[in-house]
Design an enzyme around this catalytic site. Structure first.
Site, PDB file in Angstrom:
ATOM      1  N   HIS A  74      89.709   6.364  21.760  1.00 48.14           N
ATOM      2  CA  HIS A  74      90.704   7.059  21.950  1.00 48.14           C
ATOM      3  C   HIS A  74      90.866   8.477  21.339  1.00 48.14           C
ATOM      4  CE1 HIS A  74      92.024   2.860  23.463  1.00 48.14           C
ATOM      5  NE2 HIS A  74      92.621   3.401  24.148  1.00 48.14           N
ATOM      6  N   ASP A  98      97.398  -0.012  27.023  1.00 50.45           N
ATOM      7  CA  ASP A  98      97.192  -0.615  26.061  1.00 50.45           C
ATOM      8  C   ASP A  98      97.370   0.165  25.182  1.00 50.45           C
ATOM      9  OD1 ASP A  98      94.775   1.451  24.710  1.00 50.45           O
ATOM     10  OD2 ASP A  98      94.237   0.971  26.716  1.00 50.45           O
ATOM     11  N   GLU A 118     101.418   3.822  33.806  1.00 51.51           N
ATOM     12  CA  GLU A 118     100.921   2.834  34.277  1.00 51.51           C
ATOM     13  C   GLU A 118     101.578   2.182  35.491  1.00 51.51           C
ATOM     14  OE1 GLU A 118      97.929   1.060  32.206  1.00 51.51           O
ATOM     15  OE2 GLU A 118      98.299  -0.268  34.053  1.00 51.51           O
ATOM     16  N   ASP A 169      93.620   8.349  31.578  1.00 42.98           N
ATOM     17  CA  ASP A 169      92.885   7.168  30.378  1.00 42.98           C
ATOM     18  C   ASP A 169      92.595   5.889  31.141  1.00 42.98           C
ATOM     19  OD1 ASP A 169      92.033   5.074  28.702  1.00 42.98           O
ATOM     20  OD2 ASP A 169      94.005   5.403  27.339  1.00 42.98           O
ATOM     21  N   SER A 170      91.651   6.305  32.479  1.00 43.06           N
ATOM     22  CA  SER A 170      91.402   4.877  34.040  1.00 43.06           C
ATOM     23  C   SER A 170      91.060   3.767  33.589  1.00 43.06           C
ATOM     24  CB  SER A 170      90.964   5.693  34.937  1.00 43.06           C
ATOM     25  OG  SER A 170      90.130   5.928  35.159  1.00 43.06           O
ATOM     26  N   ASP A 172      87.330   1.442  34.903  1.00 46.18           N
ATOM     27  CA  ASP A 172      86.269   2.121  35.986  1.00 46.18           C
ATOM     28  C   ASP A 172      87.311   1.854  37.819  1.00 46.18           C
ATOM     29  OD1 ASP A 172      84.637   1.758  34.092  1.00 46.18           O
ATOM     30  OD2 ASP A 172      85.716  -0.177  34.108  1.00 46.18           O
TER      31      ASP A 172
HETATM   32  N1  SPD Z   1      84.035   0.294  31.298  1.00 43.53           N
HETATM   33  C1  SPD Z   1      85.214   0.666  30.959  1.00 43.53           C
HETATM   34  C2  SPD Z   1      86.187   2.099  31.579  1.00 43.53           C
HETATM   35  C3  SPD Z   1      86.642   3.166  30.367  1.00 43.53           C
HETATM   36  C4  SPD Z   1      88.099   1.469  30.576  1.00 43.53           C
HETATM   37  N2  SPD Z   1      89.132   2.636  30.005  1.00 43.53           N
HETATM   38  C5  SPD Z   1      89.480   1.885  29.000  1.00 43.53           C
HETATM   39  C6  SPD Z   1      91.269   2.376  28.979  1.00 43.53           C
HETATM   40  C7  SPD Z   1      91.854   2.235  27.180  1.00 43.53           C
HETATM   41  N3  SPD Z   1      92.488   2.673  26.960  1.00 43.53           N
END
Ligand code: SPD
Length: 298
Positions: A74, A98, A118, A169-170, A172
């Site tokens: 973050h 989150d 989101e 901030d995705s 996968d």
């Molecule tokens: N495999 C995890 C890839 C990253 C995912 N994003 C996380 C979100 C955190 N805010």
């Protein structure tokens, strides 16, 4: 029986949660307790209390964050673009239910408005209840934060709002997040950026998802004149080394060197991983990654 003789419930359960990356590799975490598990309209959302990594959020079995090291991801997804932009006032966070990215964005007092888009309200509500370390900001911030429970693909297509920084901030690139890795989405995002705007995206691991990383760079290169990639290391995501892309149409921006170090110190940002030295170093790519991506980086 004295306290040392008491059975730790996990000793008898020996329960583990694992994320499988491919046929030959998975990462496992020892479970203390399942705190939340629900099939939302979009995905299975789970919050698990682990023995070594604290609470974890998993979407469709993929680990999104753990309390142990969420701050690394973050801080890096946020402070690199916000300190590189000259005066970021309006920020869009896509995904990020989150709350960890919003928490870091709002540490910048000159940010007047942060929109969190989101798709899954279940993620936000579950995190607010169980992971206050990242999500308390989503409950507490009333002035500068606007939360939209909406598909970001539709949102960026339809909105007339413009932003100085967009942070993707995705999760996968499977399930509900898959369209966030498509060209059409980035075309719409580029139209929502102010002059000099910056877009940063979570870009998976250069070790195990190199194809996906290259595909994202190919897409971004078509839309943005300036493209860079930067790395961080962490404990929660498979294989440790992970990346973000950095894109802008301001060709004068060199994110590795042109960022506001003085602003970082004057804001007294409370960082545990990000620092100006880490910022510079994160753009130094190992040769295997640089060679693979050199056609796209500028
Ligand atoms: N495999 C995890 C890839 C990253 C995912 N994003 C996380 C979100 C955190 N805010």
């Amino acid at each position: 029986m004295n306290s040392e003789d008491k059975l730790n419930p996990t000793d008898s359960m020996n329960l583990w949660v694992s994320e499988r990356s491919n046929d030959n590799f998975s990462m496992a975490f020892r479970v203390n307790k399942v705190l939340f598990s629900q099939q939302s309209q979009f995905q299975r959302v789970e919050i698990i209390d682990t023995i070594g990594y604290g609470k974890m959020l998993l979407n469709d079995g993929l680990v999104m964050i753990s309390e142990k090291d969420e701050w690394i991801y973050h801080e890096m997804i946020t402070h690199v673009p916000l300190l590189t932009h000259k005066q970021p006032k309006r920020v869009l966070v896509v995904g990020g239910g989150d709350g960890g990215t919003v928490r870091e964005v709002l540490k910048h007092p000159y940010v007047e408005k942060c929109v969190l888009c989101e798709i899954d309200e279940v993620v936000v509500e579950a995190c607010k209840k169980h992971i206050p370390q990242t999500a308390s900001v989503l409950t507490e911030e009333k002035q500068r934060l606007e939360i939209k429970f909406e598909d970001a693909v539709s949102y960026v297509k339809a909105t007339s709002e413009v932003f100085d920084v967009i942070i993707i901030d995705s999760s996968d690139p499977v399930g509900p997040a898959a369209p966030l890795f498509n060209e059409a989405f980035y075309a719409d995002c580029s139209a929502r950026l102010n002059t000099g705007g910056i877009i940063v995206s979570q870009a998976e691991s250069p070790f195990i998802y190199a194809d996906m990383q290259e595909s994202l760079c190919r897409i971004l290169k078509k839309r943005f004149k300036k493209l860079a990639i930067y790395n961080f290391t962490n404990m929660t995501y498979p294989n440790g080394l992970w990346s973000f892309t950095f894109a802008s149409n301001d060709t004068s921006l060199d994110p590795a060197t042109c960022f506001d170090e003085k602003r970082f110190f004057s804001l007294c940002l409370d960082c545990q991983y990000y620092s100006p030295a880490i910022h510079r170093a994160s753009f130094c790519l190992p040769p295997f990654q640089k060679t693979r991506l050199k056609a796209y980086l500028s």
